[in-house]
Design a protein around this motif. Sequence first.
Motif, mmCIF file in Angstrom:
data_model
loop_
_atom_site.group_PDB
_atom_site.id
_atom_site.type_symbol
_atom_site.label_atom_id
_atom_site.label_comp_id
_atom_site.label_asym_id
_atom_site.label_seq_id
_atom_site.Cartn_x
_atom_site.Cartn_y
_atom_site.Cartn_z
ATOM 1 N N GLY A 58 0.745 -1.285 0.107
ATOM 2 C CA GLY A 58 -0.060 0.014 -0.102
ATOM 3 C C GLY A 58 0.794 1.299 -0.013
ATOM 4 O O GLY A 58 0.617 2.284 -0.790
ATOM 5 N N THR A 59 1.807 1.362 0.670
ATOM 6 C CA THR A 59 2.949 2.449 1.008
ATOM 7 C C THR A 59 3.387 2.509 -0.551
ATOM 8 O O THR A 59 3.638 3.626 -0.904
ATOM 9 N N LEU A 60 3.657 1.390 -1.084
ATOM 10 C CA LEU A 60 4.663 1.489 -2.423
ATOM 11 C C LEU A 60 3.807 1.900 -3.321
ATOM 12 O O LEU A 60 4.398 2.927 -4.329
ATOM 13 N N VAL A 61 2.526 1.499 -3.425
ATOM 14 C CA VAL A 61 1.490 2.008 -4.429
ATOM 15 C C VAL A 61 1.253 3.609 -4.185
ATOM 16 O O VAL A 61 1.142 4.287 -5.338
ATOM 17 N N ASN A 62 1.306 4.065 -3.052
ATOM 18 C CA ASN A 62 1.082 5.362 -2.706
ATOM 19 C C ASN A 62 2.183 6.186 -3.164
ATOM 20 O O ASN A 62 2.051 7.193 -3.758
ATOM 21 N N ASN A 63 3.386 5.696 -2.822
ATOM 22 C CA ASN A 63 4.710 6.278 -3.393
ATOM 23 C C ASN A 63 4.805 6.194 -4.949
ATOM 24 O O ASN A 63 5.126 7.458 -5.463
ATOM 25 N N GLY A 64 4.248 5.029 -5.482
ATOM 26 C CA GLY A 64 4.152 5.080 -7.082
ATOM 27 C C GLY A 64 3.296 6.292 -7.716
ATOM 28 O O GLY A 64 3.445 6.720 -8.844
ATOM 29 N N ASN A 65 2.095 6.404 -7.098
ATOM 30 C CA ASN A 65 1.205 7.456 -7.577
ATOM 31 C C ASN A 65 1.839 8.727 -7.435
ATOM 32 O O ASN A 65 1.478 9.356 -8.247
ATOM 33 N N GLU A 66 2.344 9.148 -6.207
ATOM 34 C CA GLU A 66 2.983 10.306 -6.096
ATOM 35 C C GLU A 66 4.053 10.532 -7.061
ATOM 36 O O GLU A 66 3.989 12.019 -7.897
ATOM 37 N N THR A 67 4.898 9.517 -7.449
ATOM 38 C CA THR A 67 5.975 9.543 -8.042
ATOM 39 C C THR A 67 5.503 10.008 -9.554
ATOM 40 O O THR A 67 6.055 10.388 -10.410
ATOM 41 N N VAL A 68 4.324 9.112 -10.162
ATOM 42 C CA VAL A 68 3.956 9.245 -11.496
ATOM 43 C C VAL A 68 3.286 10.583 -11.712
ATOM 44 O O VAL A 68 3.640 11.274 -12.690
ATOM 45 N N LYS A 69 2.490 11.150 -10.771
ATOM 46 C CA LYS A 69 1.864 12.573 -10.520
ATOM 47 C C LYS A 69 3.120 13.614 -10.825
ATOM 48 O O LYS A 69 3.100 14.412 -11.581
ATOM 49 N N PHE A 70 4.083 13.389 -9.983
ATOM 50 C CA PHE A 70 5.299 14.687 -9.963
ATOM 51 C C PHE A 70 5.876 14.509 -11.382
ATOM 52 O O PHE A 70 6.163 15.430 -12.058
ATOM 53 N N ALA A 71 6.249 13.070 -11.905
ATOM 54 C CA ALA A 71 7.021 13.137 -12.977
ATOM 55 C C ALA A 71 6.099 13.490 -14.261
ATOM 56 O O ALA A 71 6.840 14.066 -15.011
ATOM 57 N N THR A 72 4.881 13.062 -14.307
ATOM 58 C CA THR A 72 3.974 13.571 -15.433
ATOM 59 C C THR A 72 4.095 14.986 -15.358
ATOM 60 O O THR A 72 4.040 15.628 -16.503
ATOM 61 N N ALA A 73 3.810 15.717 -14.334
ATOM 62 C CA ALA A 73 3.472 17.225 -14.184
ATOM 63 C C ALA A 73 5.011 17.862 -14.540
ATOM 64 O O ALA A 73 4.754 19.063 -15.135
ATOM 65 N N ASN A 74 6.000 17.232 -14.214
ATOM 66 C CA ASN A 74 7.327 17.859 -14.488
ATOM 67 C C ASN A 74 8.305 17.381 -15.415
ATOM 68 O O ASN A 74 9.368 17.600 -15.450
ATOM 69 N N GLN A 75 7.632 16.600 -16.272
ATOM 70 C CA GLN A 75 8.502 15.609 -17.339
ATOM 71 C C GLN A 75 9.440 16.715 -18.093
ATOM 72 O O GLN A 75 10.549 16.143 -18.272
ATOM 73 N N ASP A 76 8.629 17.644 -18.759
ATOM 74 C CA ASP A 76 9.500 18.563 -19.487
ATOM 75 C C ASP A 76 10.629 19.265 -18.737
ATOM 76 O O ASP A 76 11.825 19.336 -19.133
ATOM 77 N N TRP A 77 10.313 19.873 -17.752
ATOM 78 C CA TRP A 77 11.152 20.698 -16.855
ATOM 79 C C TRP A 77 12.377 19.780 -16.284
ATOM 80 O O TRP A 77 13.454 20.270 -16.482
ATOM 81 N N CYS A 78 11.915 18.729 -15.826
ATOM 82 C CA CYS A 78 13.066 17.769 -15.096
ATOM 83 C C CYS A 78 13.487 16.811 -16.263
ATOM 84 O O CYS A 78 14.469 15.933 -15.986
ATOM 85 N N GLN A 79 13.384 17.046 -17.548
ATOM 86 C CA GLN A 79 13.586 15.945 -18.565
ATOM 87 C C GLN A 79 13.487 14.693 -18.399
ATOM 88 O O GLN A 79 14.383 13.749 -18.447
ATOM 89 N N ILE A 80 12.681 14.325 -17.996
ATOM 90 C CA ILE A 80 12.170 12.726 -17.571
ATOM 91 C C ILE A 80 11.573 11.913 -18.855
ATOM 92 O O ILE A 80 10.777 12.601 -19.552
ATOM 93 N N PRO A 81 12.298 11.090 -19.182
ATOM 94 C CA PRO A 81 11.831 10.382 -20.573
ATOM 95 C C PRO A 81 10.158 9.705 -20.335
ATOM 96 O O PRO A 81 10.032 9.303 -19.016
ATOM 97 N N GLY A 82 9.586 9.763 -21.267
ATOM 98 C CA GLY A 82 8.301 9.207 -21.326
ATOM 99 C C GLY A 82 8.352 7.603 -21.068
ATOM 100 O O GLY A 82 7.441 6.930 -20.370
ATOM 101 N N SER A 83 9.197 7.107 -21.532
ATOM 102 C CA SER A 83 9.592 5.368 -21.182
ATOM 103 C C SER A 83 9.721 5.385 -19.698
ATOM 104 O O SER A 83 9.218 4.426 -18.977
ATOM 105 N N PHE A 84 10.182 6.197 -18.953
ATOM 106 C CA PHE A 84 10.416 6.276 -17.337
ATOM 107 C C PHE A 84 9.184 6.240 -16.686
ATOM 108 O O PHE A 84 8.822 5.317 -16.054
#
Length: 159
Positions: free
Chosen positions: A70-96
């Motif tokens: 449950g903790t891991l899923v919550n962390n994943g949700n937060e990570t996906v949310k942050f990475a998606t919102a900041n994909q361009d600024w933080c230069q995060i690959p879409g495959s990531f």
Amino acid sequence: MRLRMASGLAATLSLAMASLLIASPASAQVSGCEPLQKLLQTRQALVGKITAAQKAKRKMTPQEACSTFGTLVNNGNETVKFATANQDWCQIPGSFIDGLKADNQKVATFRGQACNAVKQQAAMQRRAQQQAQSANPFGGADSITSGAGGGLKVPRGAL
């Protein structure tokens, strides 16, 4: 009852973590991308906990697995949310992000299985307690009070 974790889970999560950590140093250098690094470190620690339990050949209880996943899923949700919102600024690959989403869905499946096992255990314990409480020793469940032997005989006539 113990929950047996899939052996591929640790391998999948380890590979995902390796790709996440390889991609993250460059993105962490950009101002405002530091939360991603923290989220990934937390995720790595959780995966390490699961992997350590597997290496020690210790099966997690359903309660432990439900909580950890449950903790891991919550962390994943937060990570996906942050990475998606900041994909361009933080230069995060879409495959990531795609890999993280896929891994998080697998973990959510394992969490669902573990949490269902917890619910089933709780229901079984409730039923057992209800049965134990409903077994009234004076309710005629034995031959002394009213069972097959006819129950207690009260003498007839004058005492």
